[in-house]
Design a protein around this motif. Structure first.
Motif, mmCIF file in Angstrom:
data_model
loop_
_atom_site.group_PDB
_atom_site.id
_atom_site.type_symbol
_atom_site.label_atom_id
_atom_site.label_comp_id
_atom_site.label_asym_id
_atom_site.label_seq_id
_atom_site.Cartn_x
_atom_site.Cartn_y
_atom_site.Cartn_z
ATOM 1 N N ILE A 163 -20.836 -35.524 -24.083
ATOM 2 C CA ILE A 163 -19.573 -36.063 -23.591
ATOM 3 C C ILE A 163 -19.707 -37.564 -23.434
ATOM 4 C CG2 ILE A 163 -20.173 -35.626 -21.145
ATOM 5 C CD1 ILE A 163 -17.102 -35.246 -20.689
ATOM 6 N N LYS A 164 -18.695 -38.275 -23.898
ATOM 7 C CA LYS A 164 -18.528 -39.677 -23.538
ATOM 8 C C LYS A 164 -17.687 -39.657 -22.262
ATOM 9 C CE LYS A 164 -16.422 -44.062 -24.916
ATOM 10 N NZ LYS A 164 -15.513 -44.746 -25.892
ATOM 11 N N GLU A 165 -18.336 -39.883 -21.143
ATOM 12 C CA GLU A 165 -17.688 -39.818 -19.838
ATOM 13 C C GLU A 165 -17.261 -41.231 -19.443
ATOM 14 O OE1 GLU A 165 -16.011 -38.889 -16.424
ATOM 15 O OE2 GLU A 165 -16.764 -37.332 -17.771
ATOM 16 N N ALA A 166 -15.965 -41.423 -19.238
ATOM 17 C CA ALA A 166 -15.451 -42.762 -18.933
ATOM 18 C C ALA A 166 -14.483 -42.700 -17.756
ATOM 19 C CB ALA A 166 -14.789 -43.369 -20.163
ATOM 20 N N GLY A 167 -14.862 -41.938 -16.741
ATOM 21 C CA GLY A 167 -14.031 -41.840 -15.549
ATOM 22 C C GLY A 167 -14.301 -42.934 -14.535
ATOM 23 N N ASN A 168 -15.313 -43.778 -14.823
ATOM 24 C CA ASN A 168 -15.736 -44.836 -13.907
ATOM 25 C C ASN A 168 -16.003 -44.267 -12.510
ATOM 26 O OD1 ASN A 168 -15.272 -47.856 -12.487
ATOM 27 N ND2 ASN A 168 -16.014 -47.858 -14.583
ATOM 28 N N ASN A 169 -16.636 -43.088 -12.509
ATOM 29 C CA ASN A 169 -16.897 -42.353 -11.264
ATOM 30 C C ASN A 169 -18.373 -41.967 -11.250
ATOM 31 O OD1 ASN A 169 -17.221 -40.294 -9.336
ATOM 32 N ND2 ASN A 169 -15.131 -39.553 -9.607
ATOM 33 N N GLN A 170 -19.146 -42.707 -10.461
ATOM 34 C CA GLN A 170 -20.593 -42.500 -10.445
ATOM 35 C C GLN A 170 -20.950 -41.079 -10.021
ATOM 36 O OE1 GLN A 170 -22.684 -45.547 -11.090
ATOM 37 N NE2 GLN A 170 -24.011 -43.876 -11.722
ATOM 38 N N GLN A 171 -20.234 -40.527 -9.046
ATOM 39 C CA GLN A 171 -20.545 -39.188 -8.567
ATOM 40 C C GLN A 171 -20.303 -38.144 -9.651
ATOM 41 O OE1 GLN A 171 -22.048 -38.710 -5.618
ATOM 42 N NE2 GLN A 171 -22.319 -36.574 -6.229
ATOM 43 N N GLN A 172 -19.280 -38.338 -10.463
ATOM 44 C CA GLN A 172 -19.001 -37.398 -11.547
ATOM 45 C C GLN A 172 -20.132 -37.425 -12.579
ATOM 46 O OE1 GLN A 172 -15.074 -36.206 -12.382
ATOM 47 N NE2 GLN A 172 -15.195 -36.785 -14.548
ATOM 48 N N TYR A 173 -20.646 -38.616 -12.865
ATOM 49 C CA TYR A 173 -21.818 -38.711 -13.738
ATOM 50 C C TYR A 173 -22.991 -37.910 -13.167
ATOM 51 C CZ TYR A 173 -20.139 -42.548 -16.784
ATOM 52 O OH TYR A 173 -19.476 -43.322 -17.705
ATOM 53 N N TYR A 174 -23.246 -38.087 -11.877
ATOM 54 C CA TYR A 174 -24.385 -37.404 -11.260
ATOM 55 C C TYR A 174 -24.229 -35.883 -11.336
ATOM 56 C CZ TYR A 174 -25.795 -41.887 -9.176
ATOM 57 O OH TYR A 174 -26.197 -43.186 -8.980
ATOM 58 N N THR A 175 -23.018 -35.406 -11.126
ATOM 59 C CA THR A 175 -22.777 -33.964 -11.206
ATOM 60 C C THR A 175 -23.069 -33.446 -12.614
ATOM 61 O OG1 THR A 175 -21.103 -34.076 -9.464
ATOM 62 C CG2 THR A 175 -21.052 -32.146 -10.904
ATOM 63 N N LEU A 176 -22.598 -34.171 -13.612
ATOM 64 C CA LEU A 176 -22.855 -33.775 -14.998
ATOM 65 C C LEU A 176 -24.350 -33.809 -15.314
ATOM 66 C CD1 LEU A 176 -19.922 -35.708 -16.683
ATOM 67 C CD2 LEU A 176 -20.188 -33.223 -16.649
ATOM 68 N N LEU A 177 -25.033 -34.848 -14.884
ATOM 69 C CA LEU A 177 -26.463 -34.970 -15.156
ATOM 70 C C LEU A 177 -27.269 -33.882 -14.440
ATOM 71 C CD1 LEU A 177 -26.731 -38.849 -14.898
ATOM 72 C CD2 LEU A 177 -27.204 -37.506 -16.954
ATOM 73 N N LYS A 178 -26.852 -33.522 -13.265
ATOM 74 C CA LYS A 178 -27.576 -32.525 -12.469
ATOM 75 C C LYS A 178 -27.459 -31.131 -13.078
ATOM 76 C CE LYS A 178 -25.780 -31.145 -8.506
ATOM 77 N NZ LYS A 178 -25.656 -29.665 -8.561
ATOM 78 N N ASP A 179 -26.279 -30.796 -13.594
ATOM 79 C CA ASP A 179 -25.997 -29.409 -13.967
ATOM 80 C C ASP A 179 -25.907 -29.156 -15.468
ATOM 81 O OD1 ASP A 179 -25.874 -28.753 -11.278
ATOM 82 O OD2 ASP A 179 -23.721 -29.156 -11.136
ATOM 83 N N LYS A 180 -26.076 -30.148 -16.291
ATOM 84 C CA LYS A 180 -25.892 -29.989 -17.734
ATOM 85 C C LYS A 180 -26.998 -29.140 -18.365
ATOM 86 C CE LYS A 180 -28.533 -33.974 -19.437
ATOM 87 N NZ LYS A 180 -29.320 -33.207 -20.435
ATOM 88 N N PRO A 181 -26.707 -28.479 -19.497
ATOM 89 C CA PRO A 181 -27.783 -27.852 -20.276
ATOM 90 C C PRO A 181 -28.777 -28.913 -20.748
ATOM 91 C CG PRO A 181 -25.609 -27.111 -21.019
ATOM 92 C CD PRO A 181 -25.374 -28.241 -20.074
#
Length: 291
Positions: A163-181
Motif C-alpha cells: 500500500i502507498k499510504e498517504a493519510g499523513n497519519n503516523q498512528q495509521q502507519y504504525y498500525t499497518l506496520l504492526k499487523d501486516k503480513p
C-alpha cells in the motif's frame, strides 16, 4: 517484492506552453532519475495530472517512458478511479507487458464504506495477475481506507502486495506496520513522513520531491532502510522546507516549479490547476539556488 523497496517517484507530466505533452522534457526527467539513484518509476499517478490526461496522451506517456527506461528500472502504472468497472476494463484491455506493477488509487468522491473499498479492490485483484499497490490518500479522495480494510485485502489476495499510504497519519502507519503480513509492503506516500516510516519498518516511499532531488532523496531512504537514522536525518532536515513548499498551493504546480528551476521542464499545469504564485516561485528559486 524487492523491486518496490526504496524510492519510487510519481512522475509529473511535463507540458509545453500550449499544454501539449512535452516529450523531450519527459525523456530528460526519466533519464535524470534513472541516472541518480531512483529505484522505480510511477507512471500516470495523480502527480502526473492523470485527471486531465486523455487516453491517447496516456498511451503516449507510457510508450515514451517504457522506451526511455529500456528495462533499466521497474515501472508502476497508475490505473485507478471511482468507476470500478472502468478500472477493470482498462486492466483487461491495456497493454501492460512492460509494466511491473499497478498503483490503484482508492475511489474518490463517492466515499464508499469499508466494504465498498474491499469489493472495489477485490474486483481489481481478480482482473489482473500483476502486483497491485493500493493507494490510500484520504486528503484527496475524501474517505479514509482504514487499516483493517487494507490488512484484510493484503491477507486475501496474493497479488495485492503493498500500500502507498498517504493519510499523513503516523498512528495509521504504525498500525499497518504492526499487523501486516510479513511480505506486505508499507510504502509512504507522504514525503514529510517517509524517513520516519522507513525507519519504523516501512519499505520506502513513492515520492513527489524525489524526482527533483533523486540522488539525495534516494540516499536518505536507503540510509533509513539500513537503520542509519542519524545520517538519514541530516538529509531530511536539508529538504524539509522544499517538501513544504511543493505542497503549499497545489500538486504538481510546486514540484514543476522546482523542476523548472533545475532546467528539466516548464512549470505549466492544466486547469483547474494553476501555476505556482510569484511568492511561492521566489521561495522555491531561493531553495534550489542554495541547495
Amino acid at each position: 517484492m524487492q523491486k518496490f523497496i526504496g524510492t519510487g517517484v510519481a512522475l509529473i507530466t511535463p507540458f509545453k506552453n500550449d499544454l501539449t505533452v512535452d516529450v523531450d522534457a519527459l525523456i530528460k526527467l526519466v533519464n535524470f532519475n534513472i541516472e541518480n539513484g531512483t529505484n522505480y518509476l510511477v507512471i500516470n499517478g495523480t502527480t502526473g495530472e492523470s485527471g486531465t490526461i486523455s487516453k491517447e496522451e496516456k498511451q503516449l506517456i507510457i510508450d515514451i517512458i517504457v522506451q526511455t527506461n529500456n528495462k533499466r528500472l521497474p515501472l508502476v502504472l497508475g490505473i485507478g478511479g471511482n468507476n470500478t468497472l472502468e478500472v477493470v476494463k482498462e486492466l483487461q484491455t491495456r497493454d501492460v507487458s512492460e509494466i511491473d506493477g499497478i498503483l490503484s488509487v482508492a475511489p474518490y468522491y463517492c466515499k464508499p464504506t469499508q466494504e465498498g473499498f474491499y469489493q472495489h479492490y477485490k474486483a481489481i485483484a481478480e482482473a489482473t495477475t500483476l502486483p497491485i499497490i493500493l493507494y490510500n490518500v484520504p486528503g484527496r479522495t475524501a474517505k479514509n481506507m482504514e487499516p483493517a480494510t487494507t490488512l484484510r485485502l493484503a491477507k486475501d489476495f496474493k497479488n495485492i502486495v503493498a500500500i502507498k499510504e498517504a493519510g499523513n497519519n503516523q498512528q495509521q502507519y504504525y498500525t499497518l506496520l504492526k499487523d501486516k503480513p510479513d511480505d506486505f509492503l508499507i510504502i509512504s506516500g507522504d514525503d514529510d513522513l517517509a524517513l520516519g516510516v522507513t525507519l519504523a519498518g516501512g519499505s520506502g516511499v513513492i515520492s513527489v520531491i524525489g524526482q527533483a532531488f533523486p540522488k539525495e532523496f534516494s540516499k536518505m531512504i536507503q540510509l533509513g532502510l539500513d537503520g542509519k537514522n542519524r545520517e538519514a536525518y541530516q538529509i531530511h532536515y536539508k529538504m524539509m522546507d522544499v517538501i513544504d513548499y511543493i505542497f503549499e498551493e497545489n500538486n504538481p504546480a510546486g514540484i514543476k516549479t522546482v523542476l523548472q528551476e533545475l532546467g528539466i521542464c516548464k512549470n505549466d499545469v492544466r486547469l483547474p490547476l494553476v501555476k505556482a504564485s510569484a511568492e511561492l516561485e521566489t521561495k522555491i528559486r531561493k531553495f534550489v539556488s542554495d541547495f
